[in-house]
Design a protein around this motif. Sequence first.
Motif, PDB file in Angstrom:
ATOM      1  N   LEU A  15      40.564  40.165  42.312  1.00 37.78           N
ATOM      2  CA  LEU A  15      41.972  39.844  42.095  1.00 37.78           C
ATOM      3  C   LEU A  15      42.742  41.144  41.927  1.00 37.78           C
ATOM      4  CD1 LEU A  15      41.542  36.937  39.541  1.00 37.78           C
ATOM      5  CD2 LEU A  15      42.384  36.744  41.878  1.00 37.78           C
ATOM      6  N   PRO A  32      51.867  27.398  41.968  1.00 36.38           N
ATOM      7  CA  PRO A  32      50.622  27.752  41.275  1.00 36.38           C
ATOM      8  C   PRO A  32      50.856  28.596  40.021  1.00 36.38           C
ATOM      9  CG  PRO A  32      50.454  28.205  43.625  1.00 36.38           C
ATOM     10  CD  PRO A  32      51.866  27.809  43.373  1.00 36.38           C
ATOM     11  N   LEU A  33      51.827  29.498  40.082  1.00 31.96           N
ATOM     12  CA  LEU A  33      52.063  30.335  38.907  1.00 31.96           C
ATOM     13  C   LEU A  33      52.766  29.559  37.802  1.00 31.96           C
ATOM     14  CD1 LEU A  33      53.032  33.809  40.446  1.00 31.96           C
ATOM     15  CD2 LEU A  33      50.837  33.031  39.582  1.00 31.96           C
ATOM     16  N   PRO A  79      46.406  29.693  36.767  1.00 31.77           N
ATOM     17  CA  PRO A  79      46.053  30.458  37.966  1.00 31.77           C
ATOM     18  C   PRO A  79      44.914  31.452  37.686  1.00 31.77           C
ATOM     19  CG  PRO A  79      48.201  31.120  37.119  1.00 31.77           C
ATOM     20  CD  PRO A  79      47.782  29.921  36.341  1.00 31.77           C
ATOM     21  N   ALA A  80      44.217  31.826  38.780  1.00 29.63           N
ATOM     22  CA  ALA A  80      42.966  32.584  38.674  1.00 29.63           C
ATOM     23  C   ALA A  80      43.080  33.815  37.776  1.00 29.63           C
ATOM     24  CB  ALA A  80      42.522  33.007  40.065  1.00 29.63           C
ATOM     25  N   HIS A  81      44.158  34.595  37.920  1.00 26.53           N
ATOM     26  CA  HIS A  81      44.210  35.863  37.204  1.00 26.53           C
ATOM     27  C   HIS A  81      44.412  35.677  35.704  1.00 26.53           C
ATOM     28  CE1 HIS A  81      48.359  34.803  37.832  1.00 26.53           C
ATOM     29  NE2 HIS A  81      48.754  35.749  37.045  1.00 26.53           N
ATOM     30  N   HIS A 124      41.244  41.130  31.996  1.00 26.45           N
ATOM     31  CA  HIS A 124      41.675  42.274  32.790  1.00 26.45           C
ATOM     32  C   HIS A 124      43.063  42.694  32.392  1.00 26.45           C
ATOM     33  CE1 HIS A 124      38.202  41.445  35.198  1.00 26.45           C
ATOM     34  NE2 HIS A 124      38.601  40.211  35.318  1.00 26.45           N
ATOM     35  N   ASP A 149      56.368  35.385  38.994  1.00 26.64           N
ATOM     36  CA  ASP A 149      56.260  36.753  39.527  1.00 26.64           C
ATOM     37  C   ASP A 149      57.288  37.094  40.614  1.00 26.64           C
ATOM     38  OD1 ASP A 149      55.447  39.212  40.566  1.00 26.64           O
ATOM     39  OD2 ASP A 149      53.339  38.795  40.085  1.00 26.64           O
ATOM     40  N   VAL A 195      53.142  30.494  45.807  1.00 23.45           N
ATOM     41  CA  VAL A 195      53.391  31.374  44.663  1.00 23.45           C
ATOM     42  C   VAL A 195      54.013  30.639  43.488  1.00 23.45           C
ATOM     43  CG1 VAL A 195      54.182  33.667  44.019  1.00 23.45           C
ATOM     44  CG2 VAL A 195      53.985  33.069  46.428  1.00 23.45           C
ATOM     45  N   ASP A 254      46.484  44.420  32.519  1.00 17.73           N
ATOM     46  CA  ASP A 254      47.266  44.807  33.680  1.00 17.73           C
ATOM     47  C   ASP A 254      47.528  46.309  33.616  1.00 17.73           C
ATOM     48  OD1 ASP A 254      50.371  43.525  35.106  1.00 17.73           O
ATOM     49  OD2 ASP A 254      49.029  45.148  35.713  1.00 17.73           O
ATOM     50  N   PRO A 277      49.345  37.505  42.324  1.00 15.65           N
ATOM     51  CA  PRO A 277      48.355  37.837  41.288  1.00 15.65           C
ATOM     52  C   PRO A 277      47.174  36.876  41.251  1.00 15.65           C
ATOM     53  CG  PRO A 277      50.321  36.881  40.293  1.00 15.65           C
ATOM     54  CD  PRO A 277      50.636  37.105  41.744  1.00 15.65           C
ATOM     55  N   HIS A 278      47.371  35.643  41.744  1.00 19.89           N
ATOM     56  CA  HIS A 278      46.312  34.637  41.642  1.00 19.89           C
ATOM     57  C   HIS A 278      45.487  34.544  42.925  1.00 19.89           C
ATOM     58  CE1 HIS A 278      49.824  32.945  43.460  1.00 19.89           C
ATOM     59  NE2 HIS A 278      49.219  31.851  43.798  1.00 19.89           N
TER      60      HIS A 278
END
Lengths: 524, 267
Positions: free
Chosen positions: B150, A436-437, A511-513, A519, A412, A433, A521, B108-109
């Motif tokens: 989030l 984790p991503l 990662p969480a998202h 969801h 990102d 960042v 975007d 984002p996370h």
Amino acid sequence: MGLGTLPLTAVAQDSVDRRQPVVVASKPFGESYLLAELFAQVLESHGIAVVRRPGLGATEIAFQALRSDAIDVYPEYTGTGLLAILGDTLEDAMRADARRTFVHVARRFDDLYGVRWLAPLGFQNGYAIAVRRETAERLQLRTLSDLARVGPQLNAGFTSDFIGRPDGLPGLRAAYGLRLGSVRPLAPAVKYAALAEGAVDVIDGYSTDGLLSQHDLVTLEDDRRFFPPYEAAALISPRLAREHPEAIVALNALSGRLDERSMRVFNRRIEVDGDPIADVAAVVLRDIGLVRGTSVASASTGRPRAGFASFFWARRAETLSLTARHLELVVAALLAAVLVALPLGLILERARRSAEWVVGGLGVLQTIPSIALLAFMIPLLGVGVRPALVALWLYALYPIARNTYTGVRDADPEAVEACEAMGATAVQRLRWVRLPLAAPVIVAGIRTSAVISIGAATLAAFIGAGGLGEPIVTGLALADSRLILSGALPAALLAILVDATLALVERAVRPAHLRTGTHPDPRG
Amino acid sequence: MVDRQGKLHRTLTGIRSVALDLEADTLHHAYRGTPALAGASVRVPAGTVTALVGESGCGKTTLLRAFNRLVQPDRGSVRVGGEDVLTLDPVSLRRRLGYVPQHGGLLPHWTVRRNVELVPRLTAMADVTGAADDALEHVGLDPGRFGDRLPSELSGGQRQRAALARALAAKQEAMLLDEPFGALDAISRGEVHDAFDRVRRDFSFTALLVTHDLAEAARLADRIAVMRVGRVEQEGTVEDLQRVPASDYVRDLFERARAAHARLGSQ
């Protein structure tokens, strides 16, 4: 044990006992296994310690290993030494006289490599161009000149080795003006079956192949004496020649003791009947009176081959230990690759100008055929586990470095920039960042490397590193599909298992998202 | 209530940031030979908002990024609170300047709260979570409802408000906003405009706002700087620029904006 505590006589004794064991190797085909086992048993009967490294890759690998003292002795053939190793041309005088060829080869090897040929074992194992008896009778084939006469009607299946070697098909074409309907490359293990079943009409065999008499085949006479003599003999490393005269004496006892007819019988017991090589070797030594054997079963058992299930079950302990060794090789190489390639990928993200060059360089390594890479390793690292580990490690670097680099680079960009703009340091950006991503991408790279390594590690058997490649190599050499499967199936299973395990890791580090994926975007 | 809490916070911490003024003097900059800035100057007095307006590619973003040293101009000087930024440590400089990019740049996370805690954490504030929740309230996002979500679970307007909260959670003294409303639909845009108004009322900060929308500039900023091919063509209040445009370019810019509004008004 400390030398200082020993009396002088014991020191002298000790220096003999501590001498490195003699490493006996072979190339991966039945007769080579048998001859190497003969060498080993003869040495052992003289109280000399032996390490066995059967089935080394091919001529190139075995000879490189011998020349660099990684192995001490293996069986070789004078014609192969002359044409494949020395690259010399075959003079007419040598064609006619096997003795002359041996003298020439022995002198040149000593001059160039310090490698010694012991006196020939007593038989030749040359190329034998074979056809089905039915074909020979129908077309009246007796010699290679006869074959050249009807060549375009016939389809050939040759080993790729034979198709490429100057003393193989190219030379044969020139010498006899041979034209064939088609030429298909075949693995050594399947060529006899292919011929017997009529898939091809002509194959290249070896004159002492046990399978030659198994199927009803006719070998054609080399009436123009194109093929050089292929006298079998023990090839001796510089170290062994220098340091171990007793071993040389012991091995020399085999010289001139074997003949072509009995070799064909013994090879048949190995290749067709599936008798254990060690048992057959013991019988040979007893027959020629070198070892007063008592305990070993003498006659070929000729037992019908058991089904795969019971065969596999009988080998379960060995399969398990081979699997463990295989896994050790892969895990060690993979861990070392992660330790190097992951930080490298992170560094490259900070030095993007050189990144493509470095990653591209690692990619080029991938294009080196495994066997070639393993062969390059031998002069540097010998044979066995070490060169295998280095080769596997080199192969494992690229996917990990590539994925780490692109993963952290493409994480990102706006989030990374926002962090930088608000005063996060490079290390904080990496920890918060980028890593984790990129984590799932990095794990995907490790996963790719792991699966590649499991496959590549089967080739490690060619340089004596063991693992599940061992039964595969032996099985290919002896045309024993049960043996091949007993290595290939666990290897495949291992690959699936490791892949699935790492898939779970990949999911866990997502990662969480990205975890629920529900969801959309809204940025679109 | 939001107001009261804001004031309460201020009295409790006893720290009220003193807004910094921002000043760029004849900046020149080129990216691999392509000029982006060609003598751009702008001054944002402490506590005011200046909008940088111009076509894309005119150097607005480059000028903005010179203030937090994401861009190192080839020539010219940049001052923040009177100090040349080259004499300041870039990391601590950046922690004093809020930043809102076009899409918010939220991690984002990370949850919304964790995102807003970023600068308070970096500057080792005493009550990191309190500061974040306070900032969220000021932009109209209930921390209880939105704090644990989030960014992907927010609407575009909510995300930009969260980004705005992040840019002021550590009581930053100045704010750099790079087209923060550019990617929003009209309704979300209005919602973020209101939030911006609210934080201006509650906090005192200087802001440089990049936008290509003159109407938005007129609505949010005290002063407008019109940029064209790497320079600031004219700088002043909306009234100044309308009354005495320095060039045809500035006059056309305003005429087109007025025409658009006139049509809307007549319908």
